[in-house]
Enzyme design. Structure first.
Site, PDB file in Angstrom:
ATOM      1  N   LYS A 174       0.855  -1.196   0.000  1.00  0.00           N
ATOM      2  CA  LYS A 174       0.000   0.000   0.000  1.00  0.00           C
ATOM      3  C   LYS A 174       0.894   1.250   0.000  1.00  0.00           C
ATOM      4  CE  LYS A 174      -1.853   2.760   3.106  1.00  0.00           C
ATOM      5  NZ  LYS A 174      -1.879   4.041   2.364  1.00  0.00           N
ATOM      6  N   GLU A 248      10.243   2.526  10.273  1.00  0.00           N
ATOM      7  CA  GLU A 248      11.262   3.504   9.908  1.00  0.00           C
ATOM      8  C   GLU A 248      10.548   4.856   9.916  1.00  0.00           C
ATOM      9  OE1 GLU A 248      14.454   3.201   9.575  1.00  0.00           O
ATOM     10  OE2 GLU A 248      14.287   5.351   9.281  1.00  0.00           O
ATOM     11  N   CYS A 282      13.442  11.939   5.698  1.00  0.00           N
ATOM     12  CA  CYS A 282      13.617  11.641   7.132  1.00  0.00           C
ATOM     13  C   CYS A 282      15.064  11.858   7.531  1.00  0.00           C
ATOM     14  CB  CYS A 282      13.098  10.264   7.505  1.00  0.00           C
ATOM     15  SG  CYS A 282      13.524   8.979   6.383  1.00  0.00           S
ATOM     16  N   GLU A 383      10.022  17.110  14.160  1.00  0.00           N
ATOM     17  CA  GLU A 383      10.256  16.936  12.728  1.00  0.00           C
ATOM     18  C   GLU A 383       9.276  17.821  11.957  1.00  0.00           C
ATOM     19  OE1 GLU A 383       9.335  13.102  10.761  1.00  0.00           O
ATOM     20  OE2 GLU A 383      11.353  13.289   9.905  1.00  0.00           O
TER      21      GLU A 383
HETATM   22  C1  UN1 Z   1      14.349   9.211   3.517  1.00  0.00           C
HETATM   23  O1  UN1 Z   1      14.851  10.232   3.959  1.00  0.00           O
HETATM   24  O2  UN1 Z   1      13.152   8.974   3.696  1.00  0.00           O
HETATM   25  O3  UN1 Z   1      20.065   8.948   2.483  1.00  0.00           O
HETATM   26  C2  UN1 Z   1      15.147   8.232   2.751  1.00  0.00           C
HETATM   27  C3  UN1 Z   1      19.153   9.487   1.864  1.00  0.00           C
HETATM   28  C4  UN1 Z   1      18.403   8.709   0.802  1.00  0.00           C
HETATM   29  C5  UN1 Z   1      17.246   7.982   1.411  1.00  0.00           C
HETATM   30  C6  UN1 Z   1      16.407   8.865   2.268  1.00  0.00           C
HETATM   31  N1  UN1 Z   1      19.286   7.781   0.145  1.00  0.00           N
HETATM   32  O4  UN1 Z   1      18.804  10.631   2.096  1.00  0.00           O
END
Ligand code: UN1
Length: 492
Positions: A174, A248, A282, A383
């Site tokens: 999803k 995550e 993130c 965040e």
């Molecule tokens: C994310 O921030 O959700 O290292 C993933 C990075 C990318 C992956 C980010 N290769 O910023």
């Protein structure tokens, strides 16, 4: 206008709900990309049943043969990279260079995991008993639910689906409702590469689908990337079924600039780390902790660079930063600008939504820097997931590390210094899942573990061989060829 379907048991089908949702371009809300199935829990159940049936045979396909399908998939994605990147920019806004990178990350992950078809190493160990053989093998778990965010619409699904498949599991996927087209593109590739019916199923829709995917008896693994608040709910939903849950979630990542840092290099890193993907990663560097001796010089150079960033439609050349993904996301950004101002931080640059001229039909926002930020302010703790960077003063490495660690998250951190002692100290003492020296907090490669500490995750890692630990479990096997009963711990 195109209507897109779910993919269940090898067939592209309409939702039983009979309803659809729109997918629009965040740089131009008049641009309707298509409509997608607003699926119901009943669709999720049908997909889960298909995945459970397909598991019976997929788990018995030799892993190197499963991997052959994945190698083909990687090749197809590579061939369509440009078209997939353009679709992705259109549906979520980040600039083309970055969406190409997103697709490339899916290519890299798929090749890497296909290689695991011939590895998935276990252990063989000497038995304590005579004429006895002892080993461990990875075994699949069964049906995996994959729930993914909109910020890496092809990369993150690949981090989950591809290791799940190479280990012999089947999947119900999803994707975020903001990026269903990239999900359709990815699943079509898997279909074309020869993934058998039922092995990968796609169900587009909202939280009620996600809830079914995290509670249904048939599901053994739930792998989720998204906000910490939704992740907590997923975790709770899955808990009573004792499912394996891989989460995550959020980040509040820090770049630490020491007094001996190469300032130009650090500015480059902070611009890319803070404003790449409009801050919607993130791993985004949303905090910069700067030694007081270089604070003024850094802030001047950093804000000058940020003022020169060109904000616009990510599909156009020369644009550095695209829009926020949605109206709600831009509202969040604006809300945090208000919070930071109210908390007494100095608004150094930016702070406004861009609503005129070429920006009028999108969710654009100025790249924004706050200075004089106190580490306990909300803008330094929460965040934001937008183009807002908080700059904080420090007097020493110890203080920088303390500030760096003083957030509820622990995904990524970085230090700019030429002093190897400082670099190693920070590398050891930042309690995060990822650490960089003289590079920003973004830029993870697919063959090392990805994930974070504290409320960023729940102890699992994706990417690298660590992903195999999420999507397989160990079986220890003992073969006794002595022809007699031998009792461990007793017949020594
Ligand atoms: C994310 O921030 O959700 O290292 C993933 C990075 C990318 C992956 C980010 N290769 O910023």
């Amino acid at each position: 206008m195109s209507t897109y379907h779910n993919f269940i048991d090898g067939k592209w089908t309409l939702s039983r709900s009979g309803t659809v949702f729109e997918n629009r371009n965040p740089a131009d809300r008049d641009d309707l990309i298509g409509v997608f199935q607003q699926s119901s829990p009943a669709d999720a159940e049908e997909a889960l049943a298909a995945a459970a049936r397909a598991y019976r045979s997929w788990r018995l396909v030799p892993a190197p043969k499963r991997a052959e399908v994945l190698f083909r998939a990687a090749q197809i994605i590579e061939q369509r990279k440009e078209a997939f990147a353009r679709d992705m920019t259109r549906e979520m806004g980040k600039v083309l260079e970055e969406t190409r990178g997103d697709v490339q990350e899916a290519v890299d992950m798929t090749y890497f995991m296909a290689g695991e078809g011939r590895r998935q190493y276990g252990q063989t160990v000497p038995s304590e008993l005579r004429d006895k053989f002892a080993m461990s093998v990875r075994q699949p778990l069964g049906v995996c639910s994959v729930i993914t965010p909109w910020n890496f619409p092809m990369a993150i699904p690949s981090w989950k689906i591809v290791p799940a498949l190479v280990c012999g599991n089947t999947v119900v996927f999803k994707p975020a409702t903001l990026t269903p087209l990239s999900a359709v593109n990815f699943v079509k590739v898997l279909e074309e590469a020869g993934v058998p019916p039922g092995v990968v199923n796609l169900v587009t829709g909202g939280p009620d689908v996600g809830t079914r995917l995290s509670t249904h008896d048939e599901v053994r693994v739930v792998s989720f990337t998204g906000s910490t608040s939704v992740g907590r709910t997923v975790n709770q939903n899955a808990a009573s079924g004792c499912k394996k849950v891989h989460l995550e979630m959020g980040g509040k990542n820090v770049i630490m600039l020491m007094e001996d840092a190469d300032l130009d290099l650090a500015v480059d890193g902070c611009v890319w780390g803070g404003f790449g993907t409009s801050g919607q990663r993130c791993t985004a560097a949303s905090r910069v902790v700067v030694h007081e001796r270089i604070y003024d010089a850094f802030l001047e150079a950093f804000s000058a660079r940020v003022r020169s960033l060109r904000v616009g439609n990510g599909a156009e050349s020369g644009v550095d930063m695209g829009p926020s993904v949605s109206e709600a996301q831009r509202n969040t950004v604006q809300e945090y600008v208000r919070i930071g101002t109210h908390e007494g931080a100095t608004l150094v640059t930016g702070g406004r939504a861009l609503t005129t001229g070429a920006w009028a039909r999108g969710w654009f926002h100025e790249p924004t820097i706050f200075g004089d930020v106190h580490p306990r302010m909300r803008i330094a703790q929460e965040e934001i997931f937008g183009p807002v960077v908080s700059v904080i003063r420090c007097r020493s490495l110890d203080e920088a590390i303390a500030i760096g660690n003083d957030v509820p998250y622990g995904l990524s951190a970085s230090i700019y210094t030429r002093d190897i002692n400082k670099a190693f100290t920070a590398m050891r003492d930042l309690y995060t899942g990822i650490f960089y020296v003289n590079a920003p907090t973004i830029g993870a490669e697919v063959h090392l573990p990805f994930g974070g500490t504290k409320t960023t995750g729940n102890g699992h890692r994706e990417a690298g061989t660590a992903a195999l630990d999420v999507f397989s479990e160990w079986k220890s096997i003992y073969l006794d060829f002595s022809g007699r009963l031998q009792r461990a711990q007793i017949d020594t």
